[in-house]
Design an enzyme around this catalytic site. Structure first.
Site, PDB file in Angstrom:
ATOM      1  N   CYS A   1       0.812  -1.219   0.000  1.00  0.00           N
ATOM      2  CA  CYS A   1       0.000   0.000   0.000  1.00  0.00           C
ATOM      3  C   CYS A   1       0.849   1.273   0.000  1.00  0.00           C
ATOM      4  O   CYS A   1       0.310   2.360  -0.210  1.00  0.00           O
ATOM      5  CB  CYS A   1      -0.956  -0.013   1.185  1.00  0.00           C
ATOM      6  SG  CYS A   1      -2.066  -1.428   1.115  1.00  0.00           S
TER       7      CYS A   1
ATOM      8  N   HIS B   1      -3.446   6.877   2.305  1.00  0.00           N
ATOM      9  CA  HIS B   1      -3.826   5.610   1.688  1.00  0.00           C
ATOM     10  C   HIS B   1      -5.201   5.226   2.229  1.00  0.00           C
ATOM     11  O   HIS B   1      -5.483   5.393   3.417  1.00  0.00           O
ATOM     12  CB  HIS B   1      -2.790   4.545   2.029  1.00  0.00           C
ATOM     13  CG  HIS B   1      -3.244   3.156   1.731  1.00  0.00           C
ATOM     14  ND1 HIS B   1      -3.639   2.770   0.476  1.00  0.00           N
ATOM     15  CD2 HIS B   1      -3.408   2.074   2.529  1.00  0.00           C
ATOM     16  CE1 HIS B   1      -4.011   1.506   0.514  1.00  0.00           C
ATOM     17  NE2 HIS B   1      -3.888   1.055   1.748  1.00  0.00           N
TER      18      HIS B   1
ATOM     19  N   ASN C   1     -10.034  -0.644  -0.917  1.00  0.00           N
ATOM     20  CA  ASN C   1      -8.582  -0.500  -0.858  1.00  0.00           C
ATOM     21  C   ASN C   1      -7.987  -1.052  -2.170  1.00  0.00           C
ATOM     22  O   ASN C   1      -7.942  -2.259  -2.366  1.00  0.00           O
ATOM     23  CB  ASN C   1      -8.045  -1.263   0.354  1.00  0.00           C
ATOM     24  CG  ASN C   1      -6.541  -1.145   0.501  1.00  0.00           C
ATOM     25  OD1 ASN C   1      -5.853  -0.634  -0.384  1.00  0.00           O
ATOM     26  ND2 ASN C   1      -6.026  -1.619   1.622  1.00  0.00           N
TER      27      ASN C   1
HETATM   28  N1  ACO Z   1     -18.592  -9.260   7.939  1.00  0.00           N
HETATM   29  C1  ACO Z   1     -19.125  -9.532   9.133  1.00  0.00           C
HETATM   30  N2  ACO Z   1     -18.372  -9.811  10.216  1.00  0.00           N
HETATM   31  C2  ACO Z   1     -17.044  -9.798  10.058  1.00  0.00           C
HETATM   32  C3  ACO Z   1     -16.434  -9.528   8.832  1.00  0.00           C
HETATM   33  C4  ACO Z   1     -17.257  -9.247   7.735  1.00  0.00           C
HETATM   34  N3  ACO Z   1     -16.783  -8.966   6.517  1.00  0.00           N
HETATM   35  N4  ACO Z   1     -15.079  -9.574   8.987  1.00  0.00           N
HETATM   36  C5  ACO Z   1     -14.858  -9.876  10.280  1.00  0.00           C
HETATM   37  N5  ACO Z   1     -16.038 -10.003  10.937  1.00  0.00           N
HETATM   38  C6  ACO Z   1     -16.268 -10.341  12.316  1.00  0.00           C
HETATM   39  C7  ACO Z   1     -15.089 -11.035  12.946  1.00  0.00           C
HETATM   40  O1  ACO Z   1     -15.122 -12.420  12.639  1.00  0.00           O
HETATM   41  C8  ACO Z   1     -15.337 -10.764  14.408  1.00  0.00           C
HETATM   42  O2  ACO Z   1     -16.274 -11.663  14.906  1.00  0.00           O
HETATM   43  P1  ACO Z   1     -16.088 -12.323  16.349  1.00  0.00           P
HETATM   44  O3  ACO Z   1     -16.091 -11.170  17.305  1.00  0.00           O
HETATM   45  O4  ACO Z   1     -17.259 -13.221  16.454  1.00  0.00           O
HETATM   46  O5  ACO Z   1     -14.759 -13.014  16.300  1.00  0.00           O
HETATM   47  C9  ACO Z   1     -15.947  -9.368  14.399  1.00  0.00           C
HETATM   48  O6  ACO Z   1     -16.424  -9.143  13.057  1.00  0.00           O
HETATM   49  C10 ACO Z   1     -14.976  -8.271  14.727  1.00  0.00           C
HETATM   50  O7  ACO Z   1     -13.776  -8.529  14.028  1.00  0.00           O
HETATM   51  P2  ACO Z   1     -12.562  -7.559  14.104  1.00  0.00           P
HETATM   52  O8  ACO Z   1     -11.437  -8.107  13.303  1.00  0.00           O
HETATM   53  O9  ACO Z   1     -12.297  -7.159  15.516  1.00  0.00           O
HETATM   54  O10 ACO Z   1     -13.196  -6.306  13.333  1.00  0.00           O
HETATM   55  P3  ACO Z   1     -12.554  -4.922  13.146  1.00  0.00           P
HETATM   56  O11 ACO Z   1     -13.490  -3.909  13.616  1.00  0.00           O
HETATM   57  O12 ACO Z   1     -11.148  -4.862  13.630  1.00  0.00           O
HETATM   58  O13 ACO Z   1     -12.498  -4.810  11.577  1.00  0.00           O
HETATM   59  C11 ACO Z   1     -10.984  -4.980   9.748  1.00  0.00           C
HETATM   60  C12 ACO Z   1     -11.755  -5.728  10.811  1.00  0.00           C
HETATM   61  C13 ACO Z   1     -11.977  -4.199   8.906  1.00  0.00           C
HETATM   62  C14 ACO Z   1     -10.228  -5.950   8.859  1.00  0.00           C
HETATM   63  C15 ACO Z   1     -10.036  -4.004  10.444  1.00  0.00           C
HETATM   64  O14 ACO Z   1      -9.274  -4.662  11.419  1.00  0.00           O
HETATM   65  C16 ACO Z   1      -9.105  -3.334   9.483  1.00  0.00           C
HETATM   66  O15 ACO Z   1      -9.505  -2.550   8.656  1.00  0.00           O
HETATM   67  N6  ACO Z   1      -7.807  -3.562   9.625  1.00  0.00           N
HETATM   68  C17 ACO Z   1      -6.827  -2.921   8.795  1.00  0.00           C
HETATM   69  C18 ACO Z   1      -6.440  -3.826   7.748  1.00  0.00           C
HETATM   70  C19 ACO Z   1      -6.344  -3.221   6.380  1.00  0.00           C
HETATM   71  O16 ACO Z   1      -6.973  -2.274   6.039  1.00  0.00           O
HETATM   72  N7  ACO Z   1      -5.537  -3.860   5.571  1.00  0.00           N
HETATM   73  C20 ACO Z   1      -5.446  -3.527   4.229  1.00  0.00           C
HETATM   74  C21 ACO Z   1      -4.117  -3.252   3.689  1.00  0.00           C
HETATM   75  S1  ACO Z   1      -2.909  -2.740   4.771  1.00  0.00           S
HETATM   76  C22 ACO Z   1      -3.073  -1.174   4.901  1.00  0.00           C
HETATM   77  O17 ACO Z   1      -3.313  -0.584   3.935  1.00  0.00           O
HETATM   78  C23 ACO Z   1      -2.971  -0.549   6.203  1.00  0.00           C
END
Ligand code: ACO
Length: 327
Positions: free
Chosen positions: A110, A252, A282
């Site tokens: 990214c 980003h 993204n």
């Molecule tokens: N739909 C429904 N529920 C979901 C989904 C989905 N698509 N994805 C995860 N969940 C659930 C999980 O299983 C979890 O359930 P549980 O509590 O029963 O275990 C619950 O939602 C919460 O999960 P978390 O991982 O805590 O959710 P969070 O609010 O952290 O969001 C996310 C997850 C969106 C991936 C977030 O952590 C994020 O954006 N991280 C950054 C990663 C990123 O953007 N990477 C891309 C490239 S790197 C960069 O550019 C920085």
């Protein structure tokens, strides 16, 4: 040096949150609330990263008032090259007919656009060429597991290109400064396990779905918020600037909450922060040019504006570029 032109391209096909509801156990509400994404564009089968790059690059060269033969260097930031080799830069060079260019791919996930912009700028500044083509392009849909709800909702496909030119006036120094870091201790938080020398492709790697993005979302989230703020603050302070003095902050686009949280901590007024993740998701190397393009089209980015670009990506990679917008 100056950014002489900008152009972006996304494939026409749209993948909405409603479409994803049919593929995995997710909901429009969850995706919107947790990421800010409403829809993303993805390619039809057979369309490659160099195809998207070609669309953006051809238009960027034309908008700069140049022809492909004027380009001396091509840097393609991507994590989804058409193939491991030859480089996407070579394939793009041939597709656009840039007969006098050399070039290479740059792998920084990214942060690929900020790193590619910096690299090309340094080469132009050193007199290596008068005009460099910088492209950020990714077909993320080629490495996303559409059975994994924790990653498939996040990513889209797209490309953006700028031409960096040597300017001859005293106002030439349009790209003012940069600050980049890598931290490989985070390499297992976001990666694709197979397909490289560590795990060459085999029946087993395919069966175990190891040719797809794997992510520890929480770790990436926290690192991205902390580092976006940190690197931006360091760059501003070194240049005697405050967050308020910026005209536009272009992060980003990985998650709306990452951008909001980092810019609140930094103290950038929200009206100076561009967020367009709702339409594209993204797109990895393409998010920053796509955001710059939207800012220009909506009149929020004008010639002479002071702009800070910031990125955090797999690696980890961290990048920030301070510039005065030249178009
Ligand atoms: N739909 C429904 N529920 C979901 C989904 C989905 N698509 N994805 C995860 N969940 C659930 C999980 O299983 C979890 O359930 P549980 O509590 O029963 O275990 C619950 O939602 C919460 O999960 P978390 O991982 O805590 O959710 P969070 O609010 O952290 O969001 C996310 C997850 C969106 C991936 C977030 O952590 C994020 O954006 N991280 C950054 C990663 C990123 O953007 N990477 C891309 C490239 S790197 C960069 O550019 C920085």
């Amino acid at each position: 040096m100056t950014i002489a032109s900008l152009s972006t391209y996304v494939p026409p096909r749209v993948l909405t949150n409603a479409d994803l509801e049919k593929l995995v156990d997710t909901s429009n509400e969850w995706i919107l609330q947790r990421t800010g994404i409403h829809e993303r564009h993805i390619v039809d089968p057979g369309v490659t990263t160099s195809d998207l790059a070609k669309e953006a690059a051809t238009e960027a060269i034309s908008r700069a008032g140049l022809t492909p033969d004027d380009i001396g260097l091509i840097v393609v930031g991507t994590v989804t090259p058409d193939m491991l080799f030859p480089s996407t830069a070579c394939l793009l060079q041939n597709k656009i007919g840039a007969s006098r260019a050399w070039g290479f791919d740059l792998s920084a996930a990214c942060s690929a656009f900020t790193y590619s912009l910096t690299t090309a700028t340094q080469i132009v500044a050193a007199g290596g060429t008068d005009h460099a083509l910088v492209v950020g392009a990714d077909v993320m849909s080629s490495i996303i597991d559409y059975r994994d709800r924790t990653t498939c909702v996040l990513f889209g496909d797209g490309a953006g290109a700028v031409v960096v030119s040597a300017a001859d006036s005293q106002s030439a120094n349009v790209i003012l400064d940069f600050e980049h870091e890598i931290d490989g201790s985070g390499s297992h938080a976001l990666f694709m396990p197979a397909g490289g020398s560590a795990r060459p492709a085999s029946h087993e790697t395919v069966d175990q779905r190891m040719h797809y993005v794997k992510q520890d979302g929480g770790t990436v989230f926290k690192f991205a918020v902390r580092k976006t703020e940190e690197v931006a603050r360091r760059l501003l302070e070194r240049n005697g600037l405050t967050p308020e003095s910026l005209d536009l902050f272009v992060s980003h686009q990985a998650n709306r909450r990452i951008i909001m949280s980092a810019t609140e901590k930094l103290g950038v007024p929200q009206e100076k922060v561009i967020i367009n993740i709702e339409r594209f998701g993204n797109t990895t190397a393409a998010t920053i040019p796509l955001a710059l393009n939207d800012a220009m089209l909506s009149g929020r980015l004008k010639k002479g504006n002071l702009v800070l670009l910031a990125s955090v990506g797999a690696g980890f990679t961290v990048g920030a570029v301070l510039l005065r917008w030249g178009i």
